[in-house]
Design an enzyme around this catalytic site. Structure first.
Site, PDB file in Angstrom:
ATOM      1  N   LYS A 110      35.490  41.880  50.591  1.00  0.00           N
ATOM      2  CA  LYS A 110      34.471  42.297  49.788  1.00  0.00           C
ATOM      3  C   LYS A 110      33.245  43.072  50.346  1.00  0.00           C
ATOM      4  O   LYS A 110      32.413  43.764  49.769  1.00  0.00           O
ATOM      5  CB  LYS A 110      33.878  41.109  49.154  1.00  0.00           C
ATOM      6  CG  LYS A 110      34.437  40.542  47.684  1.00  0.00           C
ATOM      7  CD  LYS A 110      33.739  39.250  47.389  1.00  0.00           C
ATOM      8  CE  LYS A 110      35.136  38.600  45.838  1.00  0.00           C
ATOM      9  NZ  LYS A 110      34.852  39.294  44.090  1.00  0.00           N
ATOM     10  N   ASN A 149      40.605  32.465  40.222  1.00  0.00           N
ATOM     11  CA  ASN A 149      39.389  32.873  40.689  1.00  0.00           C
ATOM     12  C   ASN A 149      38.328  32.970  39.680  1.00  0.00           C
ATOM     13  O   ASN A 149      38.753  33.711  38.777  1.00  0.00           O
ATOM     14  CB  ASN A 149      39.472  33.969  41.890  1.00  0.00           C
ATOM     15  CG  ASN A 149      39.004  34.991  41.795  1.00  0.00           C
ATOM     16  OD1 ASN A 149      37.812  35.496  41.359  1.00  0.00           O
ATOM     17  ND2 ASN A 149      39.712  36.207  40.959  1.00  0.00           N
ATOM     18  N   ASN A 208      34.944  37.384  35.725  1.00  0.00           N
ATOM     19  CA  ASN A 208      33.196  36.428  36.035  1.00  0.00           C
ATOM     20  C   ASN A 208      32.275  37.015  35.752  1.00  0.00           C
ATOM     21  O   ASN A 208      31.641  35.772  36.692  1.00  0.00           O
ATOM     22  CB  ASN A 208      33.846  35.780  37.229  1.00  0.00           C
ATOM     23  CG  ASN A 208      35.638  35.220  37.183  1.00  0.00           C
ATOM     24  OD1 ASN A 208      35.386  34.636  36.315  1.00  0.00           O
ATOM     25  ND2 ASN A 208      36.200  35.768  38.627  1.00  0.00           N
ATOM     26  N   THR A 209      32.045  37.662  35.249  1.00  0.00           N
ATOM     27  CA  THR A 209      30.736  38.960  35.820  1.00  0.00           C
ATOM     28  C   THR A 209      29.996  38.752  34.248  1.00  0.00           C
ATOM     29  O   THR A 209      30.657  39.719  32.947  1.00  0.00           O
ATOM     30  CB  THR A 209      30.226  40.155  35.897  1.00  0.00           C
ATOM     31  OG1 THR A 209      30.500  39.140  37.518  1.00  0.00           O
ATOM     32  CG2 THR A 209      28.544  40.317  35.862  1.00  0.00           C
ATOM     33  N   GLY A 258      33.097  34.996  40.791  1.00  0.00           N
ATOM     34  CA  GLY A 258      31.232  36.039  40.412  1.00  0.00           C
ATOM     35  C   GLY A 258      30.519  36.558  40.897  1.00  0.00           C
ATOM     36  O   GLY A 258      29.483  37.007  41.581  1.00  0.00           O
ATOM     37  N   PHE A 259      31.695  37.649  41.828  1.00  0.00           N
ATOM     38  CA  PHE A 259      30.743  38.867  43.053  1.00  0.00           C
ATOM     39  C   PHE A 259      29.953  38.062  43.626  1.00  0.00           C
ATOM     40  O   PHE A 259      28.741  38.750  43.410  1.00  0.00           O
ATOM     41  CB  PHE A 259      30.030  39.658  42.021  1.00  0.00           C
ATOM     42  CG  PHE A 259      30.531  40.610  41.216  1.00  0.00           C
ATOM     43  CD1 PHE A 259      33.099  41.013  41.271  1.00  0.00           C
ATOM     44  CD2 PHE A 259      30.129  41.635  40.006  1.00  0.00           C
ATOM     45  CE1 PHE A 259      33.498  41.963  41.057  1.00  0.00           C
ATOM     46  CE2 PHE A 259      31.179  42.517  39.122  1.00  0.00           C
ATOM     47  CZ  PHE A 259      32.741  42.962  39.887  1.00  0.00           C
ATOM     48  N   SER A 285      36.285  42.683  36.150  1.00  0.00           N
ATOM     49  CA  SER A 285      35.750  41.213  36.178  1.00  0.00           C
ATOM     50  C   SER A 285      35.759  40.390  35.503  1.00  0.00           C
ATOM     51  O   SER A 285      34.924  40.659  34.633  1.00  0.00           O
ATOM     52  CB  SER A 285      35.336  41.016  37.829  1.00  0.00           C
ATOM     53  OG  SER A 285      35.844  41.537  38.688  1.00  0.00           O
ATOM     54  N   LYS A 333      38.858  50.155  37.561  1.00  0.00           N
ATOM     55  CA  LYS A 333      39.376  49.976  37.429  1.00  0.00           C
ATOM     56  C   LYS A 333      39.818  49.024  36.194  1.00  0.00           C
ATOM     57  O   LYS A 333      38.528  48.652  35.512  1.00  0.00           O
ATOM     58  CB  LYS A 333      39.278  48.546  38.316  1.00  0.00           C
ATOM     59  CG  LYS A 333      39.789  47.177  38.799  1.00  0.00           C
ATOM     60  CD  LYS A 333      40.414  47.086  40.030  1.00  0.00           C
ATOM     61  CE  LYS A 333      40.889  45.761  40.402  1.00  0.00           C
ATOM     62  NZ  LYS A 333      41.382  45.287  41.343  1.00  0.00           N
ATOM     63  N   ASN A 379      43.703  44.325  37.272  1.00  0.00           N
ATOM     64  CA  ASN A 379      42.178  43.461  37.619  1.00  0.00           C
ATOM     65  C   ASN A 379      43.590  41.939  36.440  1.00  0.00           C
ATOM     66  O   ASN A 379      44.663  41.826  36.288  1.00  0.00           O
ATOM     67  CB  ASN A 379      41.130  43.084  36.801  1.00  0.00           C
ATOM     68  CG  ASN A 379      40.334  42.145  38.092  1.00  0.00           C
ATOM     69  OD1 ASN A 379      39.757  41.918  38.684  1.00  0.00           O
ATOM     70  ND2 ASN A 379      38.615  43.332  38.256  1.00  0.00           N
ATOM     71  N   THR A 380      42.577  40.795  37.540  1.00  0.00           N
ATOM     72  CA  THR A 380      43.179  39.749  36.667  1.00  0.00           C
ATOM     73  C   THR A 380      42.762  39.352  35.375  1.00  0.00           C
ATOM     74  O   THR A 380      42.284  40.316  34.977  1.00  0.00           O
ATOM     75  CB  THR A 380      42.517  38.149  37.699  1.00  0.00           C
ATOM     76  OG1 THR A 380      41.093  38.335  36.789  1.00  0.00           O
ATOM     77  CG2 THR A 380      42.600  39.034  38.998  1.00  0.00           C
ATOM     78  N   ASN A 418      33.957  48.873  38.811  1.00  0.00           N
ATOM     79  CA  ASN A 418      35.172  47.823  38.414  1.00  0.00           C
ATOM     80  C   ASN A 418      34.332  47.603  36.837  1.00  0.00           C
ATOM     81  O   ASN A 418      32.751  46.626  37.171  1.00  0.00           O
ATOM     82  CB  ASN A 418      34.990  46.872  39.204  1.00  0.00           C
ATOM     83  CG  ASN A 418      35.834  45.121  39.140  1.00  0.00           C
ATOM     84  OD1 ASN A 418      36.699  45.569  38.012  1.00  0.00           O
ATOM     85  ND2 ASN A 418      35.428  44.652  39.603  1.00  0.00           N
TER      86      ASN A 418
HETATM   87  C1  LIG Z   1      39.430  35.823  45.036  1.00  0.00           C
HETATM   88  C2  LIG Z   1      40.134  37.150  44.218  1.00  0.00           C
HETATM   89  C3  LIG Z   1      38.540  37.485  44.389  1.00  0.00           C
HETATM   90  C4  LIG Z   1      38.821  39.093  43.825  1.00  0.00           C
HETATM   91  N1  LIG Z   1      37.800  39.979  43.852  1.00  0.00           N
HETATM   92  C5  LIG Z   1      38.203  41.218  42.690  1.00  0.00           C
HETATM   93  C6  LIG Z   1      36.995  42.139  43.816  1.00  0.00           C
HETATM   94  O1  LIG Z   1      35.765  41.365  43.843  1.00  0.00           O
HETATM   95  N2  LIG Z   1      37.116  42.932  42.485  1.00  0.00           N
HETATM   96  C7  LIG Z   1      37.741  43.479  41.954  1.00  0.00           C
HETATM   97  O2  LIG Z   1      37.752  44.882  41.511  1.00  0.00           O
HETATM   98  N3  LIG Z   1      38.500  42.885  42.174  1.00  0.00           N
HETATM   99  C8  LIG Z   1      39.082  42.106  42.483  1.00  0.00           C
HETATM  100  N4  LIG Z   1      39.865  40.794  42.997  1.00  0.00           N
HETATM  101  C9  LIG Z   1      40.925  41.462  41.857  1.00  0.00           C
HETATM  102  C10 LIG Z   1      42.458  41.926  42.915  1.00  0.00           C
HETATM  103  O3  LIG Z   1      42.174  42.914  43.485  1.00  0.00           O
HETATM  104  C11 LIG Z   1      43.781  42.455  42.030  1.00  0.00           C
HETATM  105  O4  LIG Z   1      43.524  43.191  40.411  1.00  0.00           O
HETATM  106  C12 LIG Z   1      44.306  40.540  41.346  1.00  0.00           C
HETATM  107  O5  LIG Z   1      44.228  39.617  41.839  1.00  0.00           O
HETATM  108  C13 LIG Z   1      45.732  41.206  40.568  1.00  0.00           C
HETATM  109  O6  LIG Z   1      46.103  41.674  42.593  1.00  0.00           O
HETATM  110  P1  LIG Z   1      47.563  40.271  42.806  1.00  0.00           P
HETATM  111  O7  LIG Z   1      48.377  39.699  41.524  1.00  0.00           O
HETATM  112  O8  LIG Z   1      47.620  41.338  43.943  1.00  0.00           O
HETATM  113  O9  LIG Z   1      46.266  39.624  43.303  1.00  0.00           O
HETATM  114  C14 LIG Z   1      40.026  39.746  43.340  1.00  0.00           C
HETATM  115  C15 LIG Z   1      41.453  38.942  42.965  1.00  0.00           C
HETATM  116  C16 LIG Z   1      41.702  37.549  43.562  1.00  0.00           C
HETATM  117  C17 LIG Z   1      42.442  37.098  43.802  1.00  0.00           C
END
Ligand SMILES: Cc1cc2nc3c(=O)[nH]c(=O)nc-3n(C[C@H](O)[C@H](O)[C@H](O)COP(=O)(O)O)c2cc1C
Length: 359
Positions: free
Chosen positions: A65, A110, A179-180, A113-114, A177, A217, A246-247, A174
Site C-alpha cells: 500500500k 478484509n 470499505n470506504t 479501510g485504506f 473498495s 478499477k 476488486n473484492t 480505485n
Molecule cells: C488485504 C487486502 C487489501 C486490499 N487493498 C486494496 C487496495 O488498497 N486497493 C485496491 O484497489 N484493491 C485492494 N485489494 C483488492 C485486490 O487488489 C484484488 O482486487 C482482490 O483481492 C481480488 O484479487 P485476489 O482474489 O487475487 O486477491 C485488497 C485485497 C486484500 C485481500
C-alpha cells in the site's frame, strides 16, 4: 535465489493475517525476498500502453500500500506491481482485526479501510526509485484512493494524480473498495465522468502525448446497467484501461469460516464471478480498451482463463498470501505451457479467445 517462504509459511499461517502480512513486508524490506534466477519464458512477454512486460502476471493493489517493496517484488518475478491504494493524508484505516482467513477456501475477507502512510511518503518511495539508472524493468502502477473524511472525493484523486504521475508507469483510480463509505457510488455514470475528466487533466497538464495511462478499477458487484454505464463513460472519456475486479461484498453459497465478517471477499471464491464480469466488459469493449483481469487467480489455468475471457494482463493477491513466490513461479510456468499447447505464440494472441466474435 533461495526461497525462504516454504520455511516461514507455517509461522505466517499461525499468526493473524495482518501480522503475517507485516512480517512479509519487513522481510522484503530487509532484502530477504527471493530473486527469480532465470529470465521469463519469451512466450509470456507482452506490450501494452507502450510499456514492456516480461510476463503478464502482476501483484494486485493492497499488498504494498505504501510503495515500500516494489523492487523486491519485481525481482521476485512479478511482471508488474501495483502499489497502493494511497490516500492524500495518512490515515489508520479501520480498527483491528480487519483481515480474516477463510482457509478452507483459500480466501480472505478484509475491511482494511485504506490504511495509508499518505501521499508524501508514497511519492518519495516512487520518486527515489524512478530516477535510478539501474532501475529494474517492470512497470509500476500507482493506485489512488481517498481519505475517509474527504467530502469532495474528486479532489483527493486529483491531488494523488498530480503527485505521482511523473513517477509511475500507470495510474489507477480505485472507485471499488467496499470499505470506504460512498466510494463505490463514484462508479455511477455522472460521478465517474466528472472524476475521470478531472483526473485526466491532472495527470499530465502540458504533457504530450498525455501520460501515464489512466485506468479505472471496478467492483465485481455490478448490474448489467452499471456495466453499460461504465463502458459508455470509459469510451467517451477515453480511459486507457479497466481493472476488473476488486473484492466482492457478496458471500457465495457454501462458504465456511468467518463469512459473517463485514468487508470484501477475495481469493478462490471470487474467480467465477469476477471472470464473468471481466467477460461482460470485454464483450462490450471488443478490445477498444485493454482490461486487467483480477479476482481469485490461484493457478496458471486461472490466469489463462482470465486472458481467454478478455484480460491483456492478470493480477493476483490473495493466492500469493497463501502460496508465496513459488506459486507465482508455477503460475507463470503453467501459463506458458497452456499458451503453447493451444498454439498461441504470445499472450496477446490469446486475449478474448473464449469470447464469441472477439477480435
Ligand atoms: C488485504 C487486502 C487489501 C486490499 N487493498 C486494496 C487496495 O488498497 N486497493 C485496491 O484497489 N484493491 C485492494 N485489494 C483488492 C485486490 O487488489 C484484488 O482486487 C482482490 O483481492 C481480488 O484479487 P485476489 O482474489 O487475487 O486477491 C485488497 C485485497 C486484500 C485481500
Amino acid at each position: 535465489v533461495i526461497d525462504l517462504y516454504p520455511l516461514v509459511r507455517p509461522l505466517l499461517m499461525a499468526l493473524s493475517p495482518e501480522t503475517a502480512h507485516g512480517l512479509s513486508l519487513l522481510g522484503l524490506k530487509l532484502g530477504l525476498g527471493p530473486t527469480q534466477s532465470e529470465p521469463d519464458d519469451p512466450v509470456l512477454a507482452t506490450r501494452l500502453w507502450d510499456l514492456s512486460f516480461a510476463n503478464p502476471i502482476g501483484l494486485a493493489a493492497g499488498f504494498d500500500k505504501d510503495a515500500e517493496v516494489v523492487d523486491a517484488l519485481l525481482r521476485m518475478g512479478f511482471g508488474f506491481v501495483e502499489a497502493g491504494s494511497v490516500t492524500p493524508q495518512p490515515q489508520p484505516g479501520n480498527p483491528r482485526p480487519r483481515m480474516f482467513r477463510l482457509r478452507a477456501h483459500r480466501a480472505l475477507i478484509n475491511r482494511m479501510g485504506f490504511n495509508s502512510k499518505g501521499l508524501a511518503h508514497y511519492r518519495l518511495r516512487l520518486e527515489d526509485r524512478f530516477g535510478q539508472p539501474g532501475r529494474l524493468a517492470g512497470p509500476v502502477g500507482a493506485n489512488l484512493g481517498k481519505n475517509k473524511l474527504t467530502e469532495a472525493a474528486v479532489d483527493d484523486y486529483v491531488v494523488g494524480a498530480r503527485a505521482v504521475a511523473a513517477f509511475c508507469d500507470y495510474l489507477v483510480v480505485n472507485v471499488s473498495s467496499p470499505n470506504t463509505p460512498g466510494l463505490r457510488a463514484l462508479q455511477g455514470r455522472a460521478e465517474l465522468r466528472e472524476l475521470l475528466v478531472r483526473v485526466q487533466q491532472a495527470r499530465s497538464s502540458g504533457v504530450n502525448p498525455p501520460r501515464p495511462p489512466l485506468l479505472v478499477k471496478v467492483a465485481p458487484d455490478l448490474s448489467t446497467d452499471d456495466i453499460d454505464d461504465i463502458v459508455a463513460v470509459a469510451l467517451e472519456v477515453g480511459v486507457d484501461g479497466l481493472i476488473v475486479s476488486n473484492t466482492t461484498i457478496a458471500r457465495p453459497e457454501g462458504l465456511s469460516g468467518p463469512v459473517q465478517q463485514a468487508g470484501g471477499l477475495s481469493g478462490a471464491p471470487l474467480m467465477d464471478p469476477a471472470t464473468a464480469v471481466l467477460a461482460a466488459f470485454a464483450t462490450r469493449l471488443r478490445g477498444q480498451i485493454p482490461l486487467i483481469g483480477v479476482g481469485g487467480v490461484a493457478s496458471g489455468a486461472d490466469a489463462y482463463r482470465k486472458i481467454r475471457n478478455g484480460a491483456s494482463l492478470v493480477q493476483f493477491y490473495t493466492a500469493f498470501a497463501y502460496g508465496g513466490p513459488g506459486l507465482l513461479w508455477s503460475i507463470k510456468r503453467d501459463l506458458a505451457t497452456l499458451l503453447r499447447a493451444d498454439g498461441f505464440a504470445s499472450v496477446a494472441d490469446a486475449v478474448g479467445a473464449d469470447l464469441p466474435g472477439f477480435a
